[in-house]
Design a protein around this motif. Sequence first.
Motif, PDB file in Angstrom:
ATOM      1  N   ALA A 102       0.826  -1.202   0.000  1.00  0.00           N
ATOM      2  CA  ALA A 102       0.000   0.000   0.000  1.00  0.00           C
ATOM      3  C   ALA A 102       0.866   1.260   0.000  1.00  0.00           C
ATOM      4  CB  ALA A 102      -0.929  -0.004   1.216  1.00  0.00           C
ATOM      5  N   ILE A 103       1.952   1.252   0.781  1.00  0.00           N
ATOM      6  CA  ILE A 103       2.875   2.392   0.791  1.00  0.00           C
ATOM      7  C   ILE A 103       3.544   2.551  -0.570  1.00  0.00           C
ATOM      8  CG2 ILE A 103       5.044   3.274   1.763  1.00  0.00           C
ATOM      9  CD1 ILE A 103       4.250   2.036   4.423  1.00  0.00           C
ATOM     10  N   ALA A 104       3.894   1.438  -1.195  1.00  0.00           N
ATOM     11  CA  ALA A 104       4.494   1.496  -2.536  1.00  0.00           C
ATOM     12  C   ALA A 104       3.521   2.125  -3.527  1.00  0.00           C
ATOM     13  CB  ALA A 104       4.887   0.095  -2.991  1.00  0.00           C
ATOM     14  N   ALA A 105       2.240   1.744  -3.429  1.00  0.00           N
ATOM     15  CA  ALA A 105       1.228   2.322  -4.312  1.00  0.00           C
ATOM     16  C   ALA A 105       1.055   3.815  -4.037  1.00  0.00           C
ATOM     17  CB  ALA A 105      -0.103   1.590  -4.123  1.00  0.00           C
ATOM     18  N   GLN A 139      11.707   7.861 -12.230  1.00  0.00           N
ATOM     19  CA  GLN A 139      10.707   8.366 -11.292  1.00  0.00           C
ATOM     20  C   GLN A 139       9.741   7.273 -10.853  1.00  0.00           C
ATOM     21  OE1 GLN A 139       8.890  12.227 -12.469  1.00  0.00           O
ATOM     22  NE2 GLN A 139      10.490  12.281 -14.014  1.00  0.00           N
ATOM     23  N   GLY A 140       9.418   6.376 -11.776  1.00  0.00           N
ATOM     24  CA  GLY A 140       8.472   5.319 -11.472  1.00  0.00           C
ATOM     25  C   GLY A 140       8.910   4.404 -10.350  1.00  0.00           C
ATOM     26  N   VAL A 141      10.214   4.246 -10.190  1.00  0.00           N
ATOM     27  CA  VAL A 141      10.711   3.340  -9.149  1.00  0.00           C
ATOM     28  C   VAL A 141      11.438   4.072  -8.025  1.00  0.00           C
ATOM     29  CG1 VAL A 141      10.900   1.404 -10.746  1.00  0.00           C
ATOM     30  CG2 VAL A 141      12.877   2.876 -10.402  1.00  0.00           C
ATOM     31  N   VAL A 160       5.714   5.301 -19.318  1.00  0.00           N
ATOM     32  CA  VAL A 160       6.807   4.493 -18.763  1.00  0.00           C
ATOM     33  C   VAL A 160       6.784   4.526 -17.240  1.00  0.00           C
ATOM     34  CG1 VAL A 160       9.322   4.301 -18.590  1.00  0.00           C
ATOM     35  CG2 VAL A 160       8.268   4.752 -20.806  1.00  0.00           C
ATOM     36  N   GLN A 161       6.496   5.692 -16.689  1.00  0.00           N
ATOM     37  CA  GLN A 161       6.444   5.820 -15.236  1.00  0.00           C
ATOM     38  C   GLN A 161       5.332   4.946 -14.651  1.00  0.00           C
ATOM     39  OE1 GLN A 161       6.456   9.844 -13.919  1.00  0.00           O
ATOM     40  NE2 GLN A 161       5.893   9.376 -11.835  1.00  0.00           N
ATOM     41  N   PHE A 162       4.190   4.931 -15.309  1.00  0.00           N
ATOM     42  CA  PHE A 162       3.073   4.114 -14.841  1.00  0.00           C
ATOM     43  C   PHE A 162       3.429   2.630 -14.875  1.00  0.00           C
ATOM     44  CE2 PHE A 162      -0.877   1.743 -15.720  1.00  0.00           C
ATOM     45  CZ  PHE A 162      -1.607   2.089 -14.593  1.00  0.00           C
ATOM     46  N   LEU A 196       4.143  -0.036 -11.505  1.00  0.00           N
ATOM     47  CA  LEU A 196       3.454  -1.307 -11.286  1.00  0.00           C
ATOM     48  C   LEU A 196       4.414  -2.430 -10.905  1.00  0.00           C
ATOM     49  CD1 LEU A 196       0.873  -1.275 -14.239  1.00  0.00           C
ATOM     50  CD2 LEU A 196       0.441  -0.756 -11.825  1.00  0.00           C
ATOM     51  N   GLN A 197       5.686  -2.244 -11.227  1.00  0.00           N
ATOM     52  CA  GLN A 197       6.681  -3.288 -10.955  1.00  0.00           C
ATOM     53  C   GLN A 197       7.408  -3.079  -9.623  1.00  0.00           C
ATOM     54  OE1 GLN A 197       6.618  -5.735 -13.233  1.00  0.00           O
ATOM     55  NE2 GLN A 197       5.112  -4.455 -14.302  1.00  0.00           N
ATOM     56  N   VAL A 198       7.086  -1.999  -8.914  1.00  0.00           N
ATOM     57  CA  VAL A 198       7.845  -1.642  -7.718  1.00  0.00           C
ATOM     58  C   VAL A 198       7.804  -2.734  -6.659  1.00  0.00           C
ATOM     59  CG1 VAL A 198       7.896  -0.083  -5.737  1.00  0.00           C
ATOM     60  CG2 VAL A 198       7.794   0.842  -8.045  1.00  0.00           C
TER      61      VAL A 198
END
Length: 442
Positions: free
Chosen positions: A133-136, A360-362, A301-303, A307-309
């Motif tokens: 949840a924190i990752a999201a 930024q995504g990760v 790409v960020q999105f 999702l892979q975090v």
Amino acid sequence: MEKQKYGMVLPIILLSYFMIILDNSIIFTSTVKIAADLNLDPQALSWVSNAYALTFGGFLLLGGRAGDLFGRKRLFLIGLVVFSLGSLLVGISTGATMIVTTRALQGLGSAILAPATLALLMDSYTGPLRMRAIAAYGATAGIGSSFGLVIGGLIASWFSWRDGFFLNVPVGILLFILAVRYIKVTTRPAVGKIDYLGTVTSVVGFSALVYSIVGEQYQLLAAIVAVIFLVSFVLTEAKIKAPIMPLKIFADRERSSAYVARFFFMGAMLAYWFLTPQVLQQLYHFSPLQAGIAFLPMSIVQFIAALQVSRLTTKWGNSRLLIVGLSTTLLGVLLAVVIGIHAGYTWAVALPMVLLGLGQGVTLSPLTVSGLANTDREIAGSASGVVNTIHQIGGSVGLSLVVALTSQISNAANSYHAALLIIASYLVVALLAASNILFQKN
């Protein structure tokens, strides 16, 4: 099955946080039209962003502590009301004074709302569910900022820039209804009082700091005021029994390093999000819609990366993923510097944006996890307030410094090139701070 375990609380939290982050970003692709419509000069235009960021950042510590004392659900609902009202007033603004003032009110609503969202998340979930949840939540910060540029361009071109703010009103009402129904009170309010002296000294100190960078008059006086009030703030927090920012939050090496990294990372990103749409419109003659769509390589790409975090965190660990994210973001900025803006959109902007989006995504999710590491429930609200304060103040100070250092460069391409170099230097500092977390764990 796992989605059922999250229930409605996580969607409510993420949507509300997405809304306030989106609003901080949606302004950027609308700046040209806002300036023309309200006859704003560059300094006034920067304050349309800074007024929101300063009240957001300045009152976040109070918002976090108030949630601890008076109940996070109650503060969440109050924040929704203030933010929605501020959004309505921004939409009907008729001049520089009104839009700056109402953006500040909107930021105050965000300051009440944001720490309540993160603290409610901490209250509602435990174990692996909480980590995901924190990752999201962290991913939402970056995705909201990035997609805000696209949505802002669409609204500014197809409708009016005002409509982007009017939309917050029905969304805020919907979230209010859902929150009343689905968010449960799971923790008792803490015992203590509001730290009014800490609130006043922090707000005045941070506001004066940014004014000393972007103000047109009395900059030296503002800098002196900033130093006096920020030092007073720290001394107050060290002595008072119920501080809005308990200094023990910074005693943990992982948390304190994450705050430094977040400060400089957001300074870099806010400056990039603010300046790039303008240079696209100035040099490439893009419309606001085209400038917004131009951010799709980064946003998409960020999105996907966000999702892979969770999977990547399990595989590499939070600290290593943070290093990878910051390094990739830095590489994207350096690539833009080397190629140069005159090479055209595809090579000079879109290609670096792919790396920026990936980085930024990760990055923001690991930063959020480290910023809340080793906290207990008694200071969850305060810690959430510190995370969001660093997020906003870092962005505001970073942007202000870039604007100040490049404002005397009349050529748009040269000014943007210089700005990218400053942004790259911010990311180097953020990477060094993140490396401190990794070295601690090894």
